[in-house]
Design a protein around this motif. Structure first.
Motif, short mmCIF file in Angstrom:
data_model
loop_
_atom_site.label_atom_id
_atom_site.label_comp_id
_atom_site.label_asym_id
_atom_site.label_seq_id
_atom_site.Cartn_x
_atom_site.Cartn_y
_atom_site.Cartn_z
N GLY A 45 0.78 -1.24 0.00
CA GLY A 45 0.00 0.00 0.00
C GLY A 45 0.80 1.27 0.00
N HIS A 46 2.11 1.24 -0.21
CA HIS A 46 2.93 2.44 -0.23
C HIS A 46 2.58 3.27 -1.48
CE1 HIS A 46 6.45 5.06 -0.42
NE2 HIS A 46 6.76 4.67 0.81
N ARG A 47 2.12 4.50 -1.28
CA ARG A 47 1.63 5.32 -2.41
C ARG A 47 2.75 5.66 -3.38
NH1 ARG A 47 -2.61 9.74 0.19
NH2 ARG A 47 -4.16 8.20 0.95
N GLY A 48 3.90 6.09 -2.84
CA GLY A 48 5.01 6.43 -3.72
C GLY A 48 5.47 5.24 -4.54
N ALA A 49 5.48 4.06 -3.92
CA ALA A 49 5.88 2.85 -4.64
C ALA A 49 4.88 2.52 -5.74
CB ALA A 49 6.02 1.69 -3.66
N ARG A 50 3.59 2.70 -5.45
CA ARG A 50 2.57 2.43 -6.47
C ARG A 50 2.73 3.37 -7.66
NH1 ARG A 50 -3.15 1.28 -3.26
NH2 ARG A 50 -2.59 -0.78 -2.44
N ARG A 51 2.96 4.66 -7.37
CA ARG A 51 3.13 5.61 -8.46
C ARG A 51 4.38 5.31 -9.28
NH1 ARG A 51 0.34 10.44 -8.49
NH2 ARG A 51 -1.16 10.75 -6.80
N ALA A 52 5.47 5.00 -8.58
CA ALA A 52 6.72 4.68 -9.28
C ALA A 52 6.57 3.41 -10.11
CB ALA A 52 7.85 4.51 -8.27
N GLN A 53 5.87 2.42 -9.58
CA GLN A 53 5.66 1.19 -10.32
C GLN A 53 4.81 1.44 -11.57
OE1 GLN A 53 3.29 -1.91 -8.43
NE2 GLN A 53 4.69 -3.47 -9.18
N GLY A 54 3.80 2.28 -11.44
CA GLY A 54 2.98 2.62 -12.59
C GLY A 54 3.78 3.31 -13.68
N LEU A 55 4.69 4.20 -13.29
CA LEU A 55 5.53 4.87 -14.28
C LEU A 55 6.51 3.91 -14.94
CD1 LEU A 55 6.27 8.19 -12.33
CD2 LEU A 55 4.88 7.97 -14.40
N LEU A 56 7.08 2.99 -14.14
CA LEU A 56 8.05 2.05 -14.67
C LEU A 56 7.40 1.00 -15.57
CD1 LEU A 56 10.36 1.57 -11.56
CD2 LEU A 56 10.99 2.60 -13.74
N ASN A 57 6.10 0.82 -15.42
CA ASN A 57 5.41 -0.09 -16.32
C ASN A 57 5.37 0.46 -17.75
OD1 ASN A 57 4.91 -2.00 -14.33
ND2 ASN A 57 2.92 -1.14 -13.80
N ARG A 58 5.58 1.77 -17.87
CA ARG A 58 5.64 2.42 -19.19
C ARG A 58 7.00 3.12 -19.29
NH1 ARG A 58 0.56 6.14 -18.35
NH2 ARG A 58 1.66 6.33 -16.37
N THR A 59 8.05 2.31 -19.33
CA THR A 59 9.41 2.84 -19.25
C THR A 59 9.72 3.80 -20.39
OG1 THR A 59 10.09 0.74 -18.24
CG2 THR A 59 11.83 2.19 -19.02
N ASP A 60 9.26 3.49 -21.61
CA ASP A 60 9.55 4.36 -22.73
C ASP A 60 8.94 5.75 -22.54
OD1 ASP A 60 7.04 3.25 -22.85
OD2 ASP A 60 6.94 3.26 -25.05
N GLN A 61 7.71 5.79 -22.01
CA GLN A 61 7.07 7.08 -21.76
C GLN A 61 7.75 7.82 -20.61
OE1 GLN A 61 2.86 6.60 -21.27
NE2 GLN A 61 2.60 5.44 -23.17
N LEU A 62 8.16 7.09 -19.60
CA LEU A 62 8.85 7.71 -18.46
C LEU A 62 10.15 8.35 -18.91
CD1 LEU A 62 9.25 8.24 -15.42
CD2 LEU A 62 10.24 5.95 -15.25
N ILE A 63 10.94 7.60 -19.66
CA ILE A 63 12.21 8.16 -20.15
C ILE A 63 11.95 9.33 -21.09
CG2 ILE A 63 14.24 7.65 -21.57
CD1 ILE A 63 14.20 4.83 -20.47
N GLY A 64 10.90 9.21 -21.88
CA GLY A 64 10.58 10.29 -22.81
C GLY A 64 10.27 11.59 -22.10
N VAL A 65 9.41 11.58 -21.09
CA VAL A 65 9.04 12.80 -20.40
C VAL A 65 10.23 13.37 -19.62
CG1 VAL A 65 8.21 11.72 -18.27
CG2 VAL A 65 7.24 13.91 -19.01
N ILE A 66 11.08 12.51 -19.05
CA ILE A 66 12.24 13.00 -18.31
C ILE A 66 13.22 13.68 -19.26
CG2 ILE A 66 14.28 12.27 -17.02
CD1 ILE A 66 12.59 10.15 -15.64
N LEU A 67 13.51 13.04 -20.40
CA LEU A 67 14.49 13.60 -21.32
C LEU A 67 13.96 14.87 -22.00
CD1 LEU A 67 16.03 10.41 -22.93
CD2 LEU A 67 16.90 11.82 -21.06
N ILE A 68 12.66 14.89 -22.29
CA ILE A 68 12.08 16.12 -22.86
C ILE A 68 12.24 17.27 -21.88
CG2 ILE A 68 9.91 17.22 -23.50
CD1 ILE A 68 9.08 14.57 -24.78
#
Length: 437
Positions: A45-68
């Protein structure tokens, strides 16, 4: 440009460098997260872990928004730094701005934040997920466009995003995780977990009681001898056979005959009637398979046979469990009649002792891919049956045959390890003199 405008540009430049540090640390922090720990925290139930896991499930989009975001702030910071430098130093400010901004970004926006994120990924990634999530939604059209072109280029190179490795651990990788767990897992529990992983590598032939050591009921003995054996037996299950263990009749549980021993005379026919049907195990069966077979058949005892059907020994559920939890004694070396420690740090070991048992008990590394007993190891190394007391080397150990009987090594003295003697001072000095010459 007045002083107020210059100050505002400088403040904006500092803010952009801080944003660059945020994106750099976010990228490293997200990629450095322990995926298995992340899954565990998300399930709890850790909220930060859930959010991070959701972002890592879409690694290409995560890297894209960070690099942009990172490239946008770096380019904007470079433009503002150039404007400031030209106002302060004139035309020479372009070169100065390039050098200074490169150093500043390298130290404060790249190396330092990324190092910090690599050391403490959870402390960086979890808070950053609260910003990256909404930012991804805001910039999704741009991120999608960038990923579209990126995917096209990867396909031209013959690479598909679906080829990414999944987060699964192999047996050897899991062993490494267990061994590297440190103080998080007690040493005793580590040994048990590794023991479970090793069950597939070990067969019943490695842990069985050899047929020469099997204690059973021979129906060819007279009734009085059989009764004395039943009353004094230290085992709860005994094989019943005629003359030779290959002629096995069944398995007798002493609990089923205990009442008869007290109330009435026991005959051989009664013993046969109380016997259970023998359960045979091929010698090459892996322990993990045999453990399941014992569980499915609700059995605890089996007869190990070779490819010709000849009996090789006995294997029990307790023998398999000992491979996981260890011997059911606190100091096996001190209590085992097969391994007797001596005052000179050597051991007198019974020739019938299993090599695996010796290794586990004393922490040695005698070869286990060949003979199963110390007697077999000695005879294989010598390539003959010794007819006198001999000394040989096996691995890092020196073995002295102590007793031979009926073409079998009954006992041997084993030295823990062969240490190479250091050169004598005279020899070392002579060698040094020769080298100087």
């Amino acid at each position: 440009m007045n002083e107020t405008s210059l100050t505002a540009l400088f403040i904006l430049l500092v803010a952009l460098i801080a944003l660059s540090a945020f994106f750099s640390s976010s990228e490293t922090g997200m990629m450095s997260l322990n995926r298995y720990r992340l899954k565990h925290m998300a399930k709890t139930g850790h909220r930060g872990a859930r959010r991070a896991q959701g972002l890592l499930n879409r690694t290409d989009q995560l890297i894209g928004v960070i690099l942009i975001g990172n490239n946008f702030v770096n380019i904007l910071a470079s433009s503002i730094a150039t404007v400031i430098a030209i106002r302060v130093w004139g035309d020479a400010g372009i070169a100065i701005a390039t050098i200074l901004l490169t150093i500043v970004i390298l130290i404060f926006a790249e190396v330092t934040p990324k190092t910090l994120a690599a050391l403490f990924p959870e402390k960086i990634a979890f808070p950053a997920s609260y910003v990256l999530g909404p930012l991804l939604k805001l910039l999704y059209p741009l991120v999608w466009s960038v990923n579209l072109f990126t995917s096209a280029i990867l396909r031209l190179l013959g690479i598909s995003s679906s080829q990414a490795a999944e987060d699964h651990l192999s047996r050897e990788e899991l062993r490494t995780v267990v061994n590297e767990a440190g103080a998080l897992i007690p040493a005793r529990h580590k040994d048990m977990l590794v023991g479970i992983l090793d069950l597939e590598k070990v067969t019943v032939n490695d842990i069985m009681v050899p047929r020469n050591d099997v204690i059973g009921i021979d129906l060819d003995d007279d009734t009085d001898t059989i009764l004395r054996q039943l009353r004094s037996s230290q085992h709860t299950r005994l094989p019943v056979f005629r003359g030779d263990i290959n002629n096995i009749e069944g398995l007798l549980h002493l609990r089923s005959i205990a009442r008869l021993l007290r109330e009435e005379e026991v005959t051989k026919e009664m013993i046969i009637q109380l016997c259970q049907e023998p359960y045979f195990i091929p010698e090459s069966t892996a322990l993990n398979t045999q453990l399941l077979n014992f569980q499915k058949g609700k059995r605890r005892f089996g007869i190990v046979v070779d490819e010709y059907g000849d009996v090789l020994g006995l294997a029990t559920l307790e023998d398999i469990l000992e491979e996981i939890v260890g011997e059911f004694t606190t100091d096996y070396a001190a209590t085992s009649p097969d391994i007797i420690p001596q005052d000179d740090d050597t051991y007198i070991i019974d020739g019938g002792a299993a090599v695996r048992t010796i290794n586990k008990t004393l922490g040695w590394k005698l070869p286990t891919d060949g003979p199963k007993t110390l007697n077999g190891l000695i005879t294989e190394t010598l390539e003959n049956i010794p007819d006198t007391n001999v000394c040989l080397k096996v691995g890092d150990h020196r073995i002295e045959v102590l007793q031979i009987k009926d073409n079998v090594v009954k006992a041997a003295i084993v030295h823990p390890r062969i240490h190479l003697r250091p050169p004598r001072p005279e020899a070392a000095q002579a060698t040094e003199t020769e080298n100087r010459d």
